[in-house]
Design a protein around this motif. Sequence first.
Motif, short mmCIF file in Angstrom:
data_model
loop_
_atom_site.label_atom_id
_atom_site.label_comp_id
_atom_site.label_asym_id
_atom_site.label_seq_id
_atom_site.Cartn_x
_atom_site.Cartn_y
_atom_site.Cartn_z
N PRO B 499 0.23 -1.08 0.00
CA PRO B 499 0.12 0.18 0.02
C PRO B 499 1.13 1.24 0.03
O PRO B 499 1.82 1.26 0.92
CB PRO B 499 -0.38 -0.07 1.11
N GLN B 500 0.56 2.31 -0.72
CA GLN B 500 1.32 3.54 -1.11
C GLN B 500 0.52 4.53 -0.86
O GLN B 500 1.02 5.54 -0.31
CB GLN B 500 1.74 3.71 -2.66
N TYR B 501 -0.98 4.70 -1.60
CA TYR B 501 -1.57 5.92 -1.15
C TYR B 501 -2.89 4.96 -0.76
O TYR B 501 -3.62 3.82 -0.94
CB TYR B 501 -1.15 6.16 -2.77
N LEU B 502 -3.68 5.83 0.08
CA LEU B 502 -4.33 5.97 0.97
C LEU B 502 -6.04 6.81 0.22
O LEU B 502 -5.30 7.95 0.36
CB LEU B 502 -4.46 5.79 2.00
N THR B 503 -6.79 6.77 0.20
CA THR B 503 -7.99 7.75 -0.51
C THR B 503 -8.74 7.45 0.81
O THR B 503 -9.72 6.67 0.99
CB THR B 503 -8.55 7.52 -2.06
N PHE B 504 -10.44 8.32 1.00
CA PHE B 504 -11.17 8.45 1.72
C PHE B 504 -12.36 9.28 1.19
O PHE B 504 -11.87 10.83 1.49
CB PHE B 504 -10.49 8.92 3.49
N VAL B 505 -13.13 8.66 1.18
CA VAL B 505 -14.12 9.75 0.30
C VAL B 505 -15.08 9.97 0.55
O VAL B 505 -15.65 8.66 1.13
CB VAL B 505 -14.08 9.27 -1.03
N ILE B 506 -15.93 11.26 1.19
CA ILE B 506 -16.91 11.29 2.23
C ILE B 506 -18.23 11.64 1.68
O ILE B 506 -17.80 12.62 1.13
CB ILE B 506 -17.00 11.96 3.32
N LEU B 507 -19.71 11.30 1.47
CA LEU B 507 -20.81 12.26 1.10
C LEU B 507 -21.81 12.26 1.69
O LEU B 507 -21.71 10.76 2.55
CB LEU B 507 -21.21 10.89 -0.17
N PHE B 508 -21.97 13.61 2.22
CA PHE B 508 -22.67 13.98 2.86
C PHE B 508 -24.59 13.98 2.76
O PHE B 508 -24.68 14.75 1.67
CB PHE B 508 -22.94 15.02 4.00
N GLU B 509 -25.50 13.50 3.32
CA GLU B 509 -26.93 13.17 2.94
C GLU B 509 -27.15 12.93 1.29
O GLU B 509 -27.76 13.57 1.09
CB GLU B 509 -27.01 14.72 3.47
N PRO B 510 -26.25 11.59 0.75
CA PRO B 510 -26.55 11.49 -0.57
C PRO B 510 -27.86 11.22 -0.68
O PRO B 510 -28.46 10.32 0.88
CB PRO B 510 -25.72 10.21 -0.56
N LYS B 511 -28.65 11.30 -2.00
CA LYS B 511 -29.80 10.20 -2.05
C LYS B 511 -29.82 9.28 -2.65
O LYS B 511 -29.01 9.68 -3.94
CB LYS B 511 -30.67 11.79 -2.21
N GLY B 512 -30.84 8.57 -2.66
CA GLY B 512 -31.40 7.40 -3.64
C GLY B 512 -31.85 7.63 -5.07
O GLY B 512 -32.67 8.59 -5.30
N ALA B 535 -8.64 6.22 -11.22
CA ALA B 535 -8.26 5.90 -12.59
C ALA B 535 -7.62 7.21 -13.13
O ALA B 535 -7.04 7.00 -13.61
CB ALA B 535 -9.61 5.39 -12.94
N ARG B 536 -8.41 8.03 -12.20
CA ARG B 536 -7.86 9.66 -12.56
C ARG B 536 -6.36 9.56 -11.78
O ARG B 536 -5.23 10.28 -12.57
CB ARG B 536 -8.72 10.83 -12.20
N ILE B 537 -6.21 9.06 -10.44
CA ILE B 537 -4.91 9.63 -10.60
C ILE B 537 -3.74 8.81 -10.30
O ILE B 537 -2.61 9.37 -9.57
CB ILE B 537 -5.53 10.74 -9.16
N ALA B 538 -3.67 7.23 -10.47
CA ALA B 538 -2.65 6.60 -10.20
C ALA B 538 -1.70 7.17 -10.85
O ALA B 538 -0.38 6.53 -10.60
CB ALA B 538 -3.27 4.97 -10.38
N ALA B 539 -1.97 7.43 -12.37
CA ALA B 539 -1.10 7.35 -13.34
C ALA B 539 0.10 8.69 -12.76
O ALA B 539 1.40 8.38 -12.76
CB ALA B 539 -1.12 7.74 -14.28
N GLN B 540 -1.06 10.27 -12.13
CA GLN B 540 0.01 10.70 -11.15
C GLN B 540 0.52 10.77 -10.92
O GLN B 540 1.53 11.59 -10.65
CB GLN B 540 -1.43 12.01 -11.51
N LEU B 541 0.40 9.56 -9.98
CA LEU B 541 1.36 9.88 -8.40
C LEU B 541 1.78 8.43 -8.92
O LEU B 541 3.14 8.11 -8.54
CB LEU B 541 0.62 8.65 -7.64
N GLY B 542 2.82 7.95 -9.76
CA GLY B 542 3.06 7.22 -10.59
C GLY B 542 2.76 5.64 -9.65
O GLY B 542 4.12 4.72 -9.74
N VAL B 543 1.88 4.80 -10.04
CA VAL B 543 1.66 3.82 -9.61
C VAL B 543 1.27 3.07 -10.52
O VAL B 543 0.61 3.60 -12.06
CB VAL B 543 0.12 3.84 -9.17
N ALA B 544 2.04 2.17 -11.03
CA ALA B 544 1.69 1.38 -12.62
C ALA B 544 0.93 0.57 -12.47
O ALA B 544 0.57 -0.86 -11.75
CB ALA B 544 3.26 0.91 -13.03
N PRO B 545 0.02 -0.44 -13.78
CA PRO B 545 -0.98 -0.78 -13.30
C PRO B 545 -0.23 -2.51 -13.50
O PRO B 545 1.10 -2.10 -13.50
CB PRO B 545 -2.02 -0.92 -15.27
N GLN B 546 -0.19 -3.50 -13.05
CA GLN B 546 -0.30 -4.58 -12.93
C GLN B 546 0.71 -5.13 -13.90
O GLN B 546 1.29 -5.18 -13.99
CB GLN B 546 -1.03 -5.47 -12.32
#
Lengths: 98, 552
Positions: B499-512, B535-546
């Motif tokens: 593990p190199q990077y961690l992302t944490f995304v939060i939505l407040f009161e999303p609707k169905g 998908a957008r940031i992995a390459a910018q961060l220098g993480v190569a696809p498997q």
Amino acid sequence: MRLLNIAAFFFALSSALLLYGLNYDTRRLEAEVQTKERLADDARSDIAVLKAERGTLARPDRIDGLARQLGLGPPKTDQFDSGREVSELDTRPAAKGR
Amino acid sequence: MTGARGNLRILDRDARRTSERAVSGVLFAAFAGVVIQLLVLAVPRHPDITLAISEPIAATSFSRPDIVDRNGRLLATDLEAPSIFADAALVLDRDEVVEKLSTVLPDLNGGQLLRDLSDRNRRFIWVRRGVAPGIAQKVHDLGLPGISFRYELKRAYPGGKMAGHLLGYTDVDNRGVSGIERYIDDKVGVDPVHSAVLSSRPPVRLSIDIGVQHALEDELDEGARRYKSEGAAGVVLNIKTGEIIASASLPRVDPAWPMQALDNKHIDRMAAGTYELGSVFKTLTLAMAFNEGLAKPDTLLDVRQPLEAGRFTVKDFHPSNRPLTVTEVYTHSSNVGAGMLALEAGPEKLQAFLKNLGLLDQMTTEEGPLAAPQLPPRWNRISTITASFGHGIAIAPLQFAAAAATVLNSGKTVHPTFLRKFDAGAADGKPVVSPATSQMMANLMRLNVVNRDGTGGKADVPGFRVGGKTGTADIAAKGGYTSNSVISSFLATFPTDDPQYLTFVILFEPKGIEETRGHRTAGVNAAPMTGELIARIAAQLGVAPQTVASTQ
């Protein structure tokens, strides 16, 4: 002694003349330095403005929109290849895509 | 005769000596004059002194170093801006001045200015500081006697609202009031100046990458719009160094307009708010259970019966009709399973574990202190159960992200920082969890994404080995929890083999919405958002696809 006095007199006279010239030169140079400093200040201020403008022009949200208009997008996984394969391209005699 | 000649010679010698002295004196005076003149020339003159005395004494402002991102791209800089001031002694007609100025500056406090101008002894009254050059020109064109201009430094943010929360803002004197701007005043240093003199200090280099920051903000915008949420927040953290690569909170604030940052809706939800984050917390509970040797991924737990604690009953969202392994407890997000593990450890161990992760104390970053965690008043049976799945304990999301990063960083404590670091730094103290536990958690997170019945399937990005955990928490309201509003979040890491990077995304009161068939759980909103983001940031961060990483 007289000879020394005469020499000193001429020496004093020539230094005075030299000083007279030097005085003018110094004032001129001082004015020049001030002008240059003003120019440098203006240039620094211009650089700050240009830097900020470049920052505004290069902001990613702007570039993102422009790139998408050109049909570009974030890279996809299949667009990546290993560095080894890329370096092999040079050594292969008839590399594809050339 | 000889005596008279002798006297004459003495007189002659005296006269000559006197004249020699006179000549020497003249010559000495001439040389002294030359030396003095040379000294006068050598001493530098200060033309500013005369200016400083003749100018009225104005308030001092401050020149600040630039702020740049990790790659040197500009985030904040000082620019010269005209400020308008009035000299009451020179103003001929006060009413005319105020009336005409109001035409160019409609929000001018005319009454106050009129009162200020009535005192003829006041030679310096600010009318407006840091105006746009166009406005200054218009005021100049009014041709009002007694109205003059000074150039002062004003902070400019070329990125607009980008990273607005963490940059903070400055006051009218160009002093930092909050965020990184405040940090610069406190720790880096600013220089008092009397005119528009730009700072010569080196720029402050942040850990932020504006490319990743933009991608995060853009995905949050898109997610908030699509799932009709009240707000959103996200962070991208380098697990190895603790550097925060991007941090955003919606609605955004513009550092150039600080007043709007004051209302509660615009707070930095990543750092200034505490929330019960829900099931993402199970990541920590399971890490504790593995680390204490209480369970292994294949240990079976009988989760068919709800957990009883006093008058409360804890049950699963989708109750299982068979015992689940600990891996399944994670991938099915079983509250009962997590509760059972926490009870097995006991309140003391859970509390000590959370303390070691730094979750029980207030955290501080360069942006300022985070909101203090809100903890259960007593660690009893019910609070232990609820804390195991992220209820009854409210934490600032950034603080939680740091704790999760510590678990994934082989237990080495991760201190989040907004400053660029050039090495991982020495680990302090004993690891909180063992490297084996850390790897187990990374594997579990990966399984939660690739398993057919995992809750994080929509976060997968082929090639980048994403692992993650969903969290859907009911929002605490007066007298309990509201049944119709949730906070949905997704904690992710990549690549899970290291593990190199961690992302944490939060939505407040999303609707169905139609697309999610009316659901608003994290698996259908925060998880796909995270997938798009990675998908957008992995390459910018220098993480190569498997496919590429395995051949290198």
